[in-house]
Design an enzyme around this catalytic site. Structure first.
Site, PDB file in Angstrom:
ATOM      1  N   HIS A  86    -116.140  63.285 -85.452  1.00 55.93           N
ATOM      2  CA  HIS A  86    -114.794  62.754 -85.305  1.00 55.93           C
ATOM      3  C   HIS A  86    -114.562  62.509 -83.821  1.00 55.93           C
ATOM      4  O   HIS A  86    -115.293  63.025 -82.968  1.00 55.93           O
ATOM      5  CB  HIS A  86    -113.751  63.754 -85.820  1.00 55.93           C
ATOM      6  CG  HIS A  86    -113.703  63.890 -87.310  1.00 55.93           C
ATOM      7  ND1 HIS A  86    -113.502  62.817 -88.151  1.00 55.93           N
ATOM      8  CD2 HIS A  86    -113.821  64.989 -88.114  1.00 55.93           C
ATOM      9  CE1 HIS A  86    -113.482  63.238 -89.409  1.00 55.93           C
ATOM     10  NE2 HIS A  86    -113.686  64.553 -89.416  1.00 55.93           N
TER      11      HIS A  86
ATOM     12  N   CYS B 169    -114.462  57.680 -84.208  1.00 58.18           N
ATOM     13  CA  CYS B 169    -113.252  56.884 -84.060  1.00 58.18           C
ATOM     14  C   CYS B 169    -112.707  57.004 -82.651  1.00 58.18           C
ATOM     15  O   CYS B 169    -112.973  57.958 -81.933  1.00 58.18           O
ATOM     16  CB  CYS B 169    -112.187  57.342 -85.052  1.00 58.18           C
ATOM     17  SG  CYS B 169    -112.232  56.416 -86.588  1.00 58.18           S
TER      18      CYS B 169
END
Length: 386
Positions: free
Chosen positions: A218, A274
């Site tokens: 992430h 991301c």
């Protein structure tokens, strides 16, 4: 061919001798089936000829039909007596010989691994590019290392389903490119920093001509999440991510001051994470939150050189991941590296990946990989298998 190799496995082990094992290992290394570290492990970790032969066969079997076929073909060509006793009178049906692969004659769907660079391609590039490309060390003394950190499970964030697919795919790709891969999974921010510093200090970098650092987790605009990262709301609509490995820290670890053994050598950073909330798709996101927009000016100093960083998305946008097939970015990256690493410089291959997203995602808010902080001073060719 894996089934055929398994069928004659016992007979090969029974008939092996030191010279035969040495010949086969050399051939497998030359044809990029096994990397140097795998060959050395087979030799040093097994005390008898039978054990070495068994380890060699089992290592090749795990790699699939094409590598198994190469081993059988080598046995037929170089050890005819044993091959004949096994009933291997003709070379098995093989893929196109390694030195004859050509991207123009192979359809993308037929490519199952990295296309090796032929002697003709290598000479042509060397003759036409000359001092415009980074130096390549001879294979015999080259010890290229690659670091992969893949975080899948987190204390406070959603599990990244499909991450194992990306890890396996990138490990296979880098092995086929000739790198010894150091894989790590599920690390906290502190552990990621420790692992990177230990990797940067590896003595083998002195005998390498490049390195890869792959981070999959992430993330947000500023960096990559550790397994202990946490998203907290500071003010309404504004979030803070704790225990974040910042991009600057990655570059700092491998710059010319902190990693002198990689000075003047390409350092490739791949980031699958991301970088914000803007989106244009319906898969699973690798994000945490989007911080307020800020000026993202970058200041390069002499200590930071010979880097190229390829991120899975532009700042403030999400990066898509299929829970069963892995991330879209890593899938396309592997596809294009397999297809073009033998004949194109790395920057051009990255452009090929970007073009896939442009063609398939015309919406400007969709995912678009981006090359950042590129300080390469020459073209970087990988020359796989050469």
């Amino acid at each position: 061919m894996t089934a055929q190799l398994n069928k004659v496995r016992r007979a090969i082990i029974d008939g092996c001798n030191p010279a035969m094992i040495s010949d086969l290992l050399d051939d497998l290394r030359e044809k990029n089936v096994l990397v140097d570290s795998e060959v050395e492990h087979i030799k040093e970790s097994n005390n008898t000829n039978r054990d070495r032969c068994r380890a060699m066969i089992d290592s090749v079997k795990k790699k699939g039909d094409d590598p198994s076929n190469i081993l059988l073909e080598s046995l037929v060509k170089n050890h005819k007596t044993l091959a004949k006793s096994l009933g291997l009178h003709e070379p098995p049906m093989a893929p196109v010989p390694i030195q004859e692969h050509n991207a123009d004659t192979i359809k993308n769907k037929d490519i199952k691994g990295v296309i090796p660079c032929s002697a003709e391609e290598f000479k042509k590039i060397q003759d036409t590019q000359g001092d415009k490309i980074y130096d390549v060390r001879k294979r015999e003394g080259r010890k290229g290392l690659a670091l992969i950190i893949c975080n899948e499970k987190f204390e406070n964030l959603n599990e990244r389903h499909g991450a194992k697919v990306d890890l396996d795919g990138m490990t296979k790709l880098l092995n086929e490119l000739g790198y010894q891969v150091h894989p790590h999974t599920n690390l906290t921010k502190t552990e990621m920093v420790k692992v990177m510093k230990e990797f940067a200090a590896q003595e083998e970098h002195a005998d390498s001509d490049s390195t890869f650092i792959v981070l999959m987790s992430h993330g947000d605009r500023q960096g990559v999440c550790g397994t202990d990262s946490k998203k907290t709301e500071k003010e309404k609509g504004q979030y803070e991510v704790t225990n974040l490995l910042e991009i600057d820290e990655i570059f700092s670890t491998f710059n010319n001051v902190n990693c002198s053994k990689l000075r003047n050598k390409p350092k490739v950073i791949i980031i699958q994470a991301c970088r914000g909330e803007n989106k244009g798709g319906l898969l699973v996101r690798d994000d945490v939150a989007s911080p307020p927009l800020e000026d993202d000016g970058l200041h390069f100093v002499q200590r930071e050189a010979d880097f190229i960083c390829f991120c899975s998305s532009t700042p403030d946008t999400v990066s898509w991941r299929d829970p069963t097939k892995g991330s879209v970015f890593i899938t396309h990256l592997i596809e294009k590296m397999n297809e073009y690493a033998h004949c194109q410089p790395l920057g051009d291959i990255f452009l090929e990946v970007q073009s896939l997203f442009k063609d398939k995602c015309p919406n400007s808010r969709s995912q678009m990989p981006t090359q950042e902080r590129c300080t390469l001073t020459k073209k970087f060719y990988l020359f796989p298998g050469y």
